[in-house]
Design a protein around this motif. Structure first.
Motif, mmCIF file in Angstrom:
data_model
loop_
_atom_site.group_PDB
_atom_site.id
_atom_site.type_symbol
_atom_site.label_atom_id
_atom_site.label_comp_id
_atom_site.label_asym_id
_atom_site.label_seq_id
_atom_site.Cartn_x
_atom_site.Cartn_y
_atom_site.Cartn_z
ATOM 1 N N SER A 21 5.999 60.109 28.922
ATOM 2 C CA SER A 21 7.298 60.529 29.440
ATOM 3 C C SER A 21 8.280 60.620 28.277
ATOM 4 C CB SER A 21 7.814 59.524 30.472
ATOM 5 O OG SER A 21 8.007 58.263 29.867
ATOM 6 N N LYS A 50 14.328 57.599 26.683
ATOM 7 C CA LYS A 50 15.756 57.698 26.929
ATOM 8 C C LYS A 50 16.459 58.106 25.643
ATOM 9 C CE LYS A 50 16.187 54.525 30.752
ATOM 10 N NZ LYS A 50 16.864 53.369 31.294
ATOM 11 N N THR A 60 16.943 55.316 23.023
ATOM 12 C CA THR A 60 15.690 54.950 22.378
ATOM 13 C C THR A 60 15.329 55.970 21.312
ATOM 14 O OG1 THR A 60 14.949 53.971 24.454
ATOM 15 C CG2 THR A 60 13.266 54.386 22.800
ATOM 16 N N GLY A 81 8.878 54.310 23.585
ATOM 17 C CA GLY A 81 9.728 55.097 24.469
ATOM 18 C C GLY A 81 8.966 56.166 25.252
ATOM 19 N N PHE A 84 6.315 53.853 27.881
ATOM 20 C CA PHE A 84 6.919 53.158 29.012
ATOM 21 C C PHE A 84 8.070 53.989 29.574
ATOM 22 C CE2 PHE A 84 5.282 49.869 26.108
ATOM 23 C CZ PHE A 84 4.274 49.377 26.922
ATOM 24 N N ARG A 85 8.071 54.154 30.870
ATOM 25 C CA ARG A 85 9.021 55.073 31.506
ATOM 26 C C ARG A 85 10.476 54.598 31.398
ATOM 27 N NH1 ARG A 85 8.260 59.140 34.775
ATOM 28 N NH2 ARG A 85 6.065 58.651 35.060
ATOM 29 N N ASP A 86 10.752 53.326 31.534
ATOM 30 C CA ASP A 86 12.139 52.842 31.590
ATOM 31 C C ASP A 86 12.644 52.289 30.254
ATOM 32 O OD1 ASP A 86 12.418 53.499 34.254
ATOM 33 O OD2 ASP A 86 11.573 51.599 34.910
ATOM 34 N N LEU A 87 12.104 52.736 29.166
ATOM 35 C CA LEU A 87 12.519 52.230 27.858
ATOM 36 C C LEU A 87 13.295 53.264 27.104
ATOM 37 C CD1 LEU A 87 12.282 49.741 26.046
ATOM 38 C CD2 LEU A 87 10.283 50.795 25.044
#
Length: 57
Positions: free
Chosen positions: A5, A8, A11, A51, A54-57
């Motif tokens: 993914s 963010k 990140t 980043g 992991f999806r929420d990093l």
């Protein structure tokens, strides 16, 4: 295997800044950057790799 993914924005910015400082430290004689240029490159790569993993990093 999960598909990667996009990281963010914060990140991505942290990873790029660390990598960019590592490259500057390799080619330009700046004491603190030159001493830690490989560590900065490694940190930048690891932040970007985490980043995308992991999806929420």
């Amino acid at each position: 295997m999960k598909t990667p993914s996009s990281p963010k924005k914060i990140t991505w910015i942290i990873g790029m800044i660390a990598g960019f400082l590592g490259i500057i430290g390799h080619y330009v004689d700046v004491q603190i950057l030159s001493e830690h240029n490989y560590i900065l490159l490694l940190v930048g790569f690891l932040v970007l790799a985490a980043g995308t993993t992991f999806r929420d990093l």
